[in-house]
Design a protein around this motif. Structure first.
Motif, PDB file in Angstrom:
ATOM      1  N   SER A 187      41.805  41.161  44.910  1.00 38.15           N
ATOM      2  CA  SER A 187      42.552  40.082  45.558  1.00 38.15           C
ATOM      3  C   SER A 187      41.940  39.745  46.910  1.00 38.15           C
ATOM      4  CB  SER A 187      44.017  40.492  45.725  1.00 38.15           C
ATOM      5  OG  SER A 187      44.635  40.690  44.479  1.00 38.15           O
ATOM      6  N   LEU A 238      44.596  40.191  35.709  1.00 36.98           N
ATOM      7  CA  LEU A 238      43.851  40.226  36.968  1.00 36.98           C
ATOM      8  C   LEU A 238      42.665  39.279  36.878  1.00 36.98           C
ATOM      9  CD1 LEU A 238      43.282  41.468  39.742  1.00 36.98           C
ATOM     10  CD2 LEU A 238      41.994  43.264  38.585  1.00 36.98           C
ATOM     11  N   PHE A 276      43.314  46.342  42.211  1.00 36.67           N
ATOM     12  CA  PHE A 276      43.975  45.041  42.300  1.00 36.67           C
ATOM     13  C   PHE A 276      43.942  44.520  43.738  1.00 36.67           C
ATOM     14  CE2 PHE A 276      44.620  45.643  38.141  1.00 36.67           C
ATOM     15  CZ  PHE A 276      45.776  45.188  37.532  1.00 36.67           C
TER      16      PHE A 276
END
Length: 450
Positions: free
Chosen positions: A12, A380, A8
């Motif tokens: 990002s 996500l 994650f």
């Protein structure tokens, strides 16, 4: 959970950096090394012309397409000759890797296209022949029936342009079932009506976004999908190319590249990036899906056993100390543990050994964790990559992220356990795959020679 957290954070960061990527500048840059796109083809008469046209039209400063006709029994070669004005070439092919006999080499009078006609040897053999014929330092290995987004090549090549340490790059493979396809391009992203492909969409998002991203960050990524991967040609040849005696050639070659580069004391990275997108059609029947998963698991077992020397060996860095143990325990043996757990769980309840309240609480926790991981991968996708524009598609995938824990996951576990039995019985069959095609027309792809 740690792998998810790492993935994650990495995605990002990747999404933030993409805002200032300067991707358009790379299209006109002299720093982008040319790429050879290698396409093994076996009995692809119905779709090969459209596929090759789409590969030739990819946006990249300089690339060629190398099609390897792997002893097709249909009119694949004749279609290529007619559609691309092929003529017999005297271009030599330096055989730095083992392949079956190459009969003839053809070149196109109008396109940057080379076609090899060779005796059947299977997908790995065809890829090796294409690597030998490639003229450029980067090679991109594709499936003939894959759909690449227009800028996929430049996105995959960018890490290699930015750093000479990057030996290979894998991009995400997404499910095309339910999408609108026109002229070899996905023009509208959607989800299918049938349940089975939707379950696989969730599975693919979880495996690629929340799995391979983390392994890539740790530099112990053991697999780049055979449908879409880019390599430095010299490193691929130095590692020995694709193994011709396995059904898991994509995982085996990446694991062997880790091993080869470590043993040569090279500073290197093998990366996964979530943006260069390849679209593929996934099975829509249990029968075909079972054959696919059986082959995948047999390929995984074969790779791990071939390279067991790397297991817990500090010489191979994070690959030996993290990647290999994880795949041995959770991917190879995990299905056996899980299936045994289901049997013991049911037996414990039937015999009164387990408390019903505890059993239900434990079941809820297990299902809840599985659903959380799948739903997290779906969100996500929406928060950072946003490939599914409609909320109803995201809601549907969220629902399937929960439902997959009730039957689909257990079925996959059973198939993988049976694949271990199949491996022990020395089954090396590729397994026939049936596809409807992106135009929804029914067509079948015969099994390859293993």
């Amino acid at each position: 959970m740690a792998l998810y957290a790492l993935s994650f954070a990495e995605i990002s960061d990747y999404a933030r950096r993409e805002t200032f990527s300067g991707l358009d500048d790379l299209f006109t840059s002299n720093y982008a090394p040319p790429v050879s796109v290698i396409v093994p083809a076996y009995n692809e008469e119905a779709t090969i012309a459209d596929s090759v046209r789409s590969f030739l039209s990819l946006r990249y400063p300089l690339h060629e397409v190398v099609v390897v006709n792997d002893g097709s029994k249909d009119g694949t070669l004749e279609v290529l000759k007619e559609e691309f004005d092929l003529w017999e070439s005297d271009q030599p092919v330096r055989l730095q890797l083992g392949t079956e006999k190459i009969r003839k080499v053809y070149a196109s009078a109008t396109e940057r296209l080379i076609v090899l006609d060779k005796e059947n040897g299977g997908k790995a053999d065809a890829l090796n022949a294409g690597i030998c014929a490639a003229r450029y330092p980067l090679v991109c290995c594709l499936d003939a029936d894959i759909i690449l987004e227009e800028d996929a090549l430049i996105r995959a090549a960018r890490p290699m342009i930015e750093s000479g340490e990057v030996a290979a790059v894998g991009g995400i493979v997404r499910v095309a079932n339910g999408c609108e396809v026109d002229s070899g391009r996905v023009v509208e992203v959607g989800t299918p009506r049938a349940a089975l492909p939707n379950l696989q969409i969730v599975e693919y998002l979880r495996a690629f976004l929340a799995g391979r991203t983390g392994w890539s960050k740790l530099n112990c990524l053991l697999i780049i999908s055979g449908a879409f991967g880019m390599f430095r040609r010299q490193d691929l040849i130095a590692a020995g190319g694709y193994a011709r005696d396995t059904v898991g050639e994509d995982m085996e070659v990446v694991t062997r590249m880790h091993r080869s580069l470590r043993e040569r004391n090279r500073d290197y990275r093998i990366l996964f990036i979530p943006d260069p997108v390849a679209w593929t059609e996934v099975p829509d029947t249990l029968r075909v899906l079972r054959r696919q998963r059986d082959r995948w698991h047999r390929g995984l077992i074969d790779t791990l056993l071939r390279h067991r020397k790397m297991l817990l060996n500090p010489r191979y860095g994070t690959t030996g100390l993290l990647g290999m143990p994880y795949f041995f325990l959770f991917e190879f043996l995990g299905p056996v543990v899980e299936l045994t757990g289901y049997v013991a769980f049911a037996a414990g309840l039937a015999l009164g050994i387990l408390s019903l309240e505890f059993a239900l609480a434990f079941l809820l926790a297990a299902v809840g964790l599985g659903a959380l991981l799948s739903i997290s991968a779906v969100f996500l996708e929406e928060l950072r990559l946003r490939r599914y524009p409609r909320w109803r598609d995201l809601a549907k995938l969220t629902l399937y992220g929960v439902l997959e824990n009730f039957g689909y996951r257990q079925l996959n576990t059973l198939w993988r356990v049976l694949a271990i039995v199949s491996f022990l019985r020395k089954n090396t069959e590729w397994g026939a795959m049936e596809r409807r095609g992106f135009d929804a027309a029914e067509r079948k792809s015969p099994a390859r020679k293993p």
